[in-house]
Motif scaffolding. Structure first.
Motif, mmCIF file in Angstrom:
data_model
loop_
_atom_site.group_PDB
_atom_site.id
_atom_site.type_symbol
_atom_site.label_atom_id
_atom_site.label_comp_id
_atom_site.label_asym_id
_atom_site.label_seq_id
_atom_site.Cartn_x
_atom_site.Cartn_y
_atom_site.Cartn_z
ATOM 1 N N ASP A 10 -75.367 -41.490 8.509
ATOM 2 C CA ASP A 10 -74.846 -41.036 9.796
ATOM 3 C C ASP A 10 -73.484 -40.366 9.639
ATOM 4 O O ASP A 10 -73.194 -39.371 10.299
ATOM 5 C CB ASP A 10 -74.727 -42.208 10.777
ATOM 6 C CG ASP A 10 -76.080 -42.736 11.203
ATOM 7 O OD1 ASP A 10 -77.027 -41.939 11.319
ATOM 8 O OD2 ASP A 10 -76.192 -43.956 11.428
ATOM 9 N N HIS A 11 -72.656 -40.917 8.768
ATOM 10 C CA HIS A 11 -71.312 -40.363 8.555
ATOM 11 C C HIS A 11 -70.811 -40.760 7.168
ATOM 12 O O HIS A 11 -71.062 -41.864 6.697
ATOM 13 C CB HIS A 11 -70.336 -40.894 9.608
ATOM 14 C CG HIS A 11 -68.932 -40.419 9.394
ATOM 15 N ND1 HIS A 11 -68.529 -39.139 9.682
ATOM 16 C CD2 HIS A 11 -67.851 -41.054 8.889
ATOM 17 C CE1 HIS A 11 -67.251 -39.005 9.368
ATOM 18 N NE2 HIS A 11 -66.819 -40.144 8.887
ATOM 19 N N ALA A 12 -70.089 -39.834 6.530
ATOM 20 C CA ALA A 12 -69.453 -40.128 5.240
ATOM 21 C C ALA A 12 -68.104 -39.423 5.184
ATOM 22 O O ALA A 12 -67.910 -38.371 5.798
ATOM 23 C CB ALA A 12 -70.330 -39.668 4.091
ATOM 24 N N GLN A 13 -67.190 -40.040 4.434
ATOM 25 C CA GLN A 13 -65.850 -39.480 4.286
ATOM 26 C C GLN A 13 -65.260 -39.975 2.972
ATOM 27 O O GLN A 13 -65.428 -41.139 2.600
ATOM 28 C CB GLN A 13 -64.986 -39.946 5.453
ATOM 29 C CG GLN A 13 -63.579 -39.435 5.443
ATOM 30 C CD GLN A 13 -62.784 -39.920 6.657
ATOM 31 O OE1 GLN A 13 -63.331 -40.503 7.583
ATOM 32 N NE2 GLN A 13 -61.502 -39.669 6.634
ATOM 33 N N ALA A 38 -79.111 -33.705 15.237
ATOM 34 C CA ALA A 38 -77.792 -33.158 15.591
ATOM 35 C C ALA A 38 -76.765 -33.242 14.469
ATOM 36 O O ALA A 38 -76.088 -32.257 14.172
ATOM 37 C CB ALA A 38 -77.257 -33.839 16.844
ATOM 38 N N ALA A 39 -76.613 -34.401 13.846
ATOM 39 C CA ALA A 39 -75.556 -34.536 12.833
ATOM 40 C C ALA A 39 -75.859 -35.672 11.874
ATOM 41 O O ALA A 39 -76.349 -36.724 12.282
ATOM 42 C CB ALA A 39 -74.210 -34.778 13.507
ATOM 43 N N CYS A 40 -75.558 -35.436 10.615
ATOM 44 C CA CYS A 40 -75.632 -36.479 9.588
ATOM 45 C C CYS A 40 -74.759 -36.008 8.425
ATOM 46 O O CYS A 40 -74.183 -34.924 8.467
ATOM 47 C CB CYS A 40 -77.063 -36.757 9.154
ATOM 48 S SG CYS A 40 -77.951 -35.335 8.513
ATOM 49 N N PRO A 72 -80.120 -22.100 3.442
ATOM 50 C CA PRO A 72 -79.500 -21.644 2.196
ATOM 51 C C PRO A 72 -78.896 -22.836 1.444
ATOM 52 O O PRO A 72 -78.358 -23.757 2.058
ATOM 53 C CB PRO A 72 -78.408 -20.687 2.669
ATOM 54 C CG PRO A 72 -78.830 -20.247 4.037
ATOM 55 C CD PRO A 72 -79.571 -21.421 4.623
ATOM 56 N N ALA A 73 -79.012 -22.814 0.141
ATOM 57 C CA ALA A 73 -78.484 -23.905 -0.684
ATOM 58 C C ALA A 73 -76.965 -23.985 -0.543
ATOM 59 O O ALA A 73 -76.293 -22.980 -0.308
ATOM 60 C CB ALA A 73 -78.863 -23.683 -2.141
ATOM 61 N N ILE A 74 -76.452 -25.192 -0.678
ATOM 62 C CA ILE A 74 -75.007 -25.418 -0.742
ATOM 63 C C ILE A 74 -74.648 -25.342 -2.220
ATOM 64 O O ILE A 74 -75.199 -26.102 -3.035
ATOM 65 C CB ILE A 74 -74.637 -26.793 -0.152
ATOM 66 C CG1 ILE A 74 -75.032 -26.862 1.319
ATOM 67 C CG2 ILE A 74 -73.151 -27.072 -0.333
ATOM 68 C CD1 ILE A 74 -74.983 -28.266 1.902
ATOM 69 N N ASN A 95 -70.970 -32.763 5.615
ATOM 70 C CA ASN A 95 -71.487 -32.919 6.972
ATOM 71 C C ASN A 95 -72.563 -31.873 7.215
ATOM 72 O O ASN A 95 -72.361 -30.686 6.954
ATOM 73 C CB ASN A 95 -70.366 -32.772 8.000
ATOM 74 C CG ASN A 95 -69.373 -33.903 7.878
ATOM 75 O OD1 ASN A 95 -69.731 -35.054 7.707
ATOM 76 N ND2 ASN A 95 -68.106 -33.565 7.940
ATOM 77 N N LEU A 96 -73.708 -32.337 7.706
ATOM 78 C CA LEU A 96 -74.843 -31.465 8.001
ATOM 79 C C LEU A 96 -75.112 -31.529 9.493
ATOM 80 O O LEU A 96 -75.271 -32.616 10.046
ATOM 81 C CB LEU A 96 -76.083 -31.927 7.235
ATOM 82 C CG LEU A 96 -75.927 -32.067 5.712
ATOM 83 C CD1 LEU A 96 -77.148 -32.740 5.117
ATOM 84 C CD2 LEU A 96 -75.701 -30.703 5.089
#
Length: 128
Positions: A10-13, A38-40, A72-74, A95-96
């Motif tokens: 869900d979230h990383a930092q 939406a976000a992960c 597109p690849a990161i 963050n995706l």
């Protein structure tokens, strides 16, 4: 190189060298398709030996069950510097947002280092 952590969450930092990971998962479900998550975040920790110091290329792909890239690849470079220890660690938190899945199925996030496949992370997209 060793992959200590490679997970979807869900979230990383990265907080001063400490990787903070909240809510790791490998399945997403929806009753309607196409579906947008939406976000992960994608979190990882790589350990390089002293012999592996230098610049390494990385690539991260999100693919479907046929191996077709959805986005597109990161891509980029990791500069692994020599450490006082016998190894160096690299944390990443990517963050995706707004990941669209057109249909239920098996998807994967793949990690490549120096153009070699290192790890695949399965994502099961399930119809509720």
């Amino acid at each position: 190189m060793e992959i200590e952590i490679f997970t979807l969450c869900d979230h990383a930092q990265d907080f001063n060298g400490k990787l903070v990971i909240v809510g790791t998962f490998d399945s997403i479900s929806s009753s309607v398709y196409p579906f947008t998550h939406a976000a992960c975040s994608l979190a990882g920790r790589l350990r390089f030996s002293e012999k592996e110091s230098g610049v390494h290329e990385f690539k991260i792909k999100l693919i479907d069950e046929e191996g077709i890239e959805l986005y597109p690849a990161i891509e980029g470079n990791i500069d692994v510097s020599k450490s006082v220890a016998n190894y160096s660690t690299i944390n990443f938190a990517i963050n995706l947002g707004n990941l669209e899945f057109k249909k239920p199925g098996k998807y994967a996030i793949e990690l490549y280092i120096d153009n070699e496949w290192q790890k695949g992370l399965p994502i099961n997209v399930i119809k509720q």
